[in-house]
Scaffold this motif. Structure first.
Motif, PDB file in Angstrom:
ATOM      1  N   ARG A 122       0.861  -1.266   0.088  1.00  0.00           N
ATOM      2  CA  ARG A 122      -0.120   0.054  -0.016  1.00  0.00           C
ATOM      3  C   ARG A 122       0.888   1.425   0.087  1.00  0.00           C
ATOM      4  NH1 ARG A 122      -2.326  -2.937   4.051  1.00  0.00           N
ATOM      5  NH2 ARG A 122      -1.748  -1.678   5.462  1.00  0.00           N
ATOM      6  N   ALA A 123       0.630   2.167  -0.849  1.00  0.00           N
ATOM      7  CA  ALA A 123       1.502   3.319  -1.033  1.00  0.00           C
ATOM      8  C   ALA A 123       1.400   4.113   0.310  1.00  0.00           C
ATOM      9  CB  ALA A 123       0.756   4.200  -2.142  1.00  0.00           C
ATOM     10  N   GLY A 124       2.930   4.498   0.625  1.00  0.00           N
ATOM     11  CA  GLY A 124       3.047   5.252   2.043  1.00  0.00           C
ATOM     12  C   GLY A 124       3.444   4.377   3.187  1.00  0.00           C
ATOM     13  N   GLN A 125       3.139   3.022   3.073  1.00  0.00           N
ATOM     14  CA  GLN A 125       3.541   2.217   4.114  1.00  0.00           C
ATOM     15  C   GLN A 125       4.982   1.746   4.146  1.00  0.00           C
ATOM     16  OE1 GLN A 125       1.003   1.537   6.711  1.00  0.00           O
ATOM     17  NE2 GLN A 125      -0.085   3.217   5.725  1.00  0.00           N
ATOM     18  N   ILE A 126       5.364   1.226   5.315  1.00  0.00           N
ATOM     19  CA  ILE A 126       6.938   1.034   5.411  1.00  0.00           C
ATOM     20  C   ILE A 126       6.661  -0.602   5.543  1.00  0.00           C
ATOM     21  CG2 ILE A 126       9.017   0.930   6.780  1.00  0.00           C
ATOM     22  CD1 ILE A 126       8.094   3.714   7.677  1.00  0.00           C
ATOM     23  N   TYR A 127       7.837  -1.192   4.704  1.00  0.00           N
ATOM     24  CA  TYR A 127       7.811  -2.736   4.806  1.00  0.00           C
ATOM     25  C   TYR A 127       9.358  -3.067   4.821  1.00  0.00           C
ATOM     26  CZ  TYR A 127       3.062  -2.308   2.813  1.00  0.00           C
ATOM     27  OH  TYR A 127       1.697  -2.168   2.507  1.00  0.00           O
ATOM     28  N   ALA A 128       9.326  -4.385   5.382  1.00  0.00           N
ATOM     29  CA  ALA A 128      10.675  -5.035   5.184  1.00  0.00           C
ATOM     30  C   ALA A 128      10.489  -6.067   4.021  1.00  0.00           C
ATOM     31  CB  ALA A 128      10.850  -5.963   6.669  1.00  0.00           C
ATOM     32  N   PHE A 129      11.550  -6.042   3.263  1.00  0.00           N
ATOM     33  CA  PHE A 129      11.498  -6.733   2.092  1.00  0.00           C
ATOM     34  C   PHE A 129      12.856  -7.511   1.752  1.00  0.00           C
ATOM     35  CE2 PHE A 129      12.255  -2.761   0.657  1.00  0.00           C
ATOM     36  CZ  PHE A 129      13.277  -2.911  -0.534  1.00  0.00           C
ATOM     37  N   SER A 130      12.532  -8.534   0.830  1.00  0.00           N
ATOM     38  CA  SER A 130      14.057  -9.197   0.658  1.00  0.00           C
ATOM     39  C   SER A 130      14.236  -8.449  -1.048  1.00  0.00           C
ATOM     40  CB  SER A 130      13.842 -10.552   0.376  1.00  0.00           C
ATOM     41  OG  SER A 130      12.767 -10.921  -0.444  1.00  0.00           O
ATOM     42  N   TRP A 131      15.570  -8.134  -1.324  1.00  0.00           N
ATOM     43  CA  TRP A 131      15.997  -7.735  -2.405  1.00  0.00           C
ATOM     44  C   TRP A 131      17.601  -8.062  -2.613  1.00  0.00           C
ATOM     45  CZ3 TRP A 131      13.389  -5.391  -6.509  1.00  0.00           C
ATOM     46  CH2 TRP A 131      14.232  -4.700  -7.313  1.00  0.00           C
ATOM     47  N   ASP A 132      17.708  -9.089  -3.952  1.00  0.00           N
ATOM     48  CA  ASP A 132      19.011  -9.329  -4.262  1.00  0.00           C
ATOM     49  C   ASP A 132      19.545 -10.137  -3.151  1.00  0.00           C
ATOM     50  OD1 ASP A 132      18.783  -8.374  -6.862  1.00  0.00           O
ATOM     51  OD2 ASP A 132      20.127  -6.716  -6.332  1.00  0.00           O
ATOM     52  N   GLY A 133      18.767 -11.024  -2.308  1.00  0.00           N
ATOM     53  CA  GLY A 133      19.156 -11.956  -1.245  1.00  0.00           C
ATOM     54  C   GLY A 133      19.393 -11.274  -0.185  1.00  0.00           C
ATOM     55  N   GLU A 134      19.175  -9.827   0.152  1.00  0.00           N
ATOM     56  CA  GLU A 134      19.167  -9.096   1.238  1.00  0.00           C
ATOM     57  C   GLU A 134      17.911  -8.427   1.743  1.00  0.00           C
ATOM     58  OE1 GLU A 134      23.793  -7.341   0.990  1.00  0.00           O
ATOM     59  OE2 GLU A 134      22.361  -6.337   0.117  1.00  0.00           O
ATOM     60  N   MET A 135      17.998  -8.166   3.265  1.00  0.00           N
ATOM     61  CA  MET A 135      16.735  -7.669   3.837  1.00  0.00           C
ATOM     62  C   MET A 135      16.775  -5.889   3.961  1.00  0.00           C
ATOM     63  SD  MET A 135      14.514  -9.877   4.446  1.00  0.00           S
ATOM     64  CE  MET A 135      13.437  -8.992   5.299  1.00  0.00           C
ATOM     65  N   LEU A 136      15.884  -5.462   3.554  1.00  0.00           N
ATOM     66  CA  LEU A 136      15.732  -3.923   3.567  1.00  0.00           C
ATOM     67  C   LEU A 136      14.535  -3.485   4.184  1.00  0.00           C
ATOM     68  CD1 LEU A 136      16.948  -3.159  -0.202  1.00  0.00           C
ATOM     69  CD2 LEU A 136      18.021  -2.698   1.907  1.00  0.00           C
ATOM     70  N   VAL A 137      14.632  -2.165   4.512  1.00  0.00           N
ATOM     71  CA  VAL A 137      13.397  -1.766   4.983  1.00  0.00           C
ATOM     72  C   VAL A 137      13.007  -0.276   4.456  1.00  0.00           C
ATOM     73  CG1 VAL A 137      14.353  -0.666   7.077  1.00  0.00           C
ATOM     74  CG2 VAL A 137      11.874  -1.048   7.017  1.00  0.00           C
ATOM     75  N   LYS A 138      11.996   0.006   3.779  1.00  0.00           N
ATOM     76  CA  LYS A 138      11.817   1.081   2.967  1.00  0.00           C
ATOM     77  C   LYS A 138      10.270   1.456   2.815  1.00  0.00           C
ATOM     78  CE  LYS A 138      16.092   1.369   1.204  1.00  0.00           C
ATOM     79  NZ  LYS A 138      17.077   2.209   1.907  1.00  0.00           N
ATOM     80  N   ARG A 139      10.060   2.567   2.460  1.00  0.00           N
ATOM     81  CA  ARG A 139       8.663   3.189   2.194  1.00  0.00           C
ATOM     82  C   ARG A 139       8.265   2.749   0.812  1.00  0.00           C
ATOM     83  NH1 ARG A 139       5.578   6.206   5.303  1.00  0.00           N
ATOM     84  NH2 ARG A 139       7.269   7.061   6.546  1.00  0.00           N
ATOM     85  N   PHE A 140       7.135   2.206   0.550  1.00  0.00           N
ATOM     86  CA  PHE A 140       6.628   1.980  -0.833  1.00  0.00           C
ATOM     87  C   PHE A 140       5.749   3.038  -1.350  1.00  0.00           C
ATOM     88  CE2 PHE A 140       7.244  -2.812  -1.884  1.00  0.00           C
ATOM     89  CZ  PHE A 140       8.489  -2.955  -1.106  1.00  0.00           C
ATOM     90  N   GLN A 141       6.232   3.051  -2.631  1.00  0.00           N
ATOM     91  CA  GLN A 141       5.275   4.277  -3.313  1.00  0.00           C
ATOM     92  C   GLN A 141       5.002   3.772  -4.651  1.00  0.00           C
ATOM     93  OE1 GLN A 141       7.523   7.884  -3.143  1.00  0.00           O
ATOM     94  NE2 GLN A 141       6.650   8.545  -1.090  1.00  0.00           N
ATOM     95  N   THR A 142       3.888   4.269  -5.485  1.00  0.00           N
ATOM     96  CA  THR A 142       3.809   3.566  -6.649  1.00  0.00           C
ATOM     97  C   THR A 142       3.712   4.972  -7.594  1.00  0.00           C
ATOM     98  OG1 THR A 142       2.139   2.431  -8.274  1.00  0.00           O
ATOM     99  CG2 THR A 142       1.233   3.498  -6.416  1.00  0.00           C
ATOM    100  N   ILE A 143       4.421   4.993  -8.656  1.00  0.00           N
ATOM    101  CA  ILE A 143       4.301   6.222  -9.651  1.00  0.00           C
ATOM    102  C   ILE A 143       4.149   5.539 -11.020  1.00  0.00           C
ATOM    103  CG2 ILE A 143       5.767   7.945 -10.584  1.00  0.00           C
ATOM    104  CD1 ILE A 143       7.180   8.148  -7.970  1.00  0.00           C
ATOM    105  N   GLY A 144       3.116   5.823 -11.697  1.00  0.00           N
ATOM    106  CA  GLY A 144       2.679   5.340 -12.862  1.00  0.00           C
ATOM    107  C   GLY A 144       2.382   3.985 -12.913  1.00  0.00           C
ATOM    108  N   GLY A 145       1.865   3.416 -11.705  1.00  0.00           N
ATOM    109  CA  GLY A 145       1.658   1.808 -11.491  1.00  0.00           C
ATOM    110  C   GLY A 145       2.880   1.093 -11.502  1.00  0.00           C
ATOM    111  N   VAL A 146       4.098   1.659 -11.221  1.00  0.00           N
ATOM    112  CA  VAL A 146       5.251   0.906 -10.912  1.00  0.00           C
ATOM    113  C   VAL A 146       5.504   1.256  -9.383  1.00  0.00           C
ATOM    114  CG1 VAL A 146       7.845   0.670 -11.494  1.00  0.00           C
ATOM    115  CG2 VAL A 146       6.182   1.267 -13.121  1.00  0.00           C
ATOM    116  N   TRP A 147       5.814  -0.024  -8.479  1.00  0.00           N
ATOM    117  CA  TRP A 147       6.185   0.089  -7.211  1.00  0.00           C
ATOM    118  C   TRP A 147       7.836   0.653  -7.153  1.00  0.00           C
ATOM    119  CZ3 TRP A 147       2.893   0.645  -3.597  1.00  0.00           C
ATOM    120  CH2 TRP A 147       1.635   0.196  -3.619  1.00  0.00           C
TER     121      TRP A 147
END
Length: 184
Positions: free
Chosen positions: A123-148
């Motif tokens: 959901r736009a504006g929420q903060i998530y823990a997520f996996s990216w290239d085998g590592e764990m990150l924490v970031k805010r998710f936003q959508t611009i033009g249908g792309v997260w």
């Protein structure tokens, strides 16, 4: 006796109308006690707090953090009514440690995050823990033009650029951050 997908979802959501046989099978499969899945009655202030596992996972606020074998480092106690108001059942709650500066000033280096592991729908504006290239990150998710995009709250975009999520964001998300605690 197999557990259907709907029953698993009801157990994970903390539904109290699940047959004890299903709960026992679920607990046996994951090697946990049925007590962690069953709600305990609250009488005269007893059981107002529930344990939540503090996981060995670090989530990177900046560079990602490598993920090894995830273990429990202990338990933190949270008020049952707080977890309920945050929309998370105790079985889906977990605590992780944040390492890095990319989410400052919202999340400081060394903070702990309470995650709702069942909340994986971006959901736009929420903060998530997520996996990216085998590592764990924490970031805010936003959508611009249908792309997260996973974006840092730190204003230094040269140091902490946006990450374009080119696939299904929910496949990467490990949980939504619902509370942060840090030292002063």
């Amino acid at each position: 006796y197999a557990i259907g997908q709907g029953t698993r979802a009801r157990i994970i959501s903390g539904d109290t109308g699940v047959r004890i046989e299903s709960i026992q099978k679920f607990a046996d499969f994951f090697g946990i006690s049925t007590g962690t899945l069953l709600p305990e009655p609250i009488e005269d202030g007893e059981n107002d707090f529930v344990p939540v596992a503090k996981l060995s996972v670090q989530v990177g606020a900046g560079n990602g953090r490598p993920v090894g074998v995830v273990t429990s480092l202990g338990l933190l106690q949270f008020r049952r009514d707080f977890l309920k108001s945050a929309g998370v059942s105790p079985i889906n709650a977990a605590v992780v440690t944040v390492k890095g500066l990319s989410m400052e000033p919202t999340i400081r280096d060394g903070s702990i995050l309470l995650l709702n592991k069942a909340d994986r729908e971006p959901r736009a504006g929420q903060i998530y823990a997520f996996s990216w290239d085998g590592e764990m990150l924490v970031k805010r998710f936003q959508t611009i033009g249908g792309v997260w995009r996973a974006v840092s709250d730190n204003a230094d975009k040269s140091e902490y650029p946006d990450i374009i999520i080119d696939g299904k964001a929910e496949a990467l998300i490990q949980g939504r951050a619902i509370w942060v605690g840090s030292k002063l």
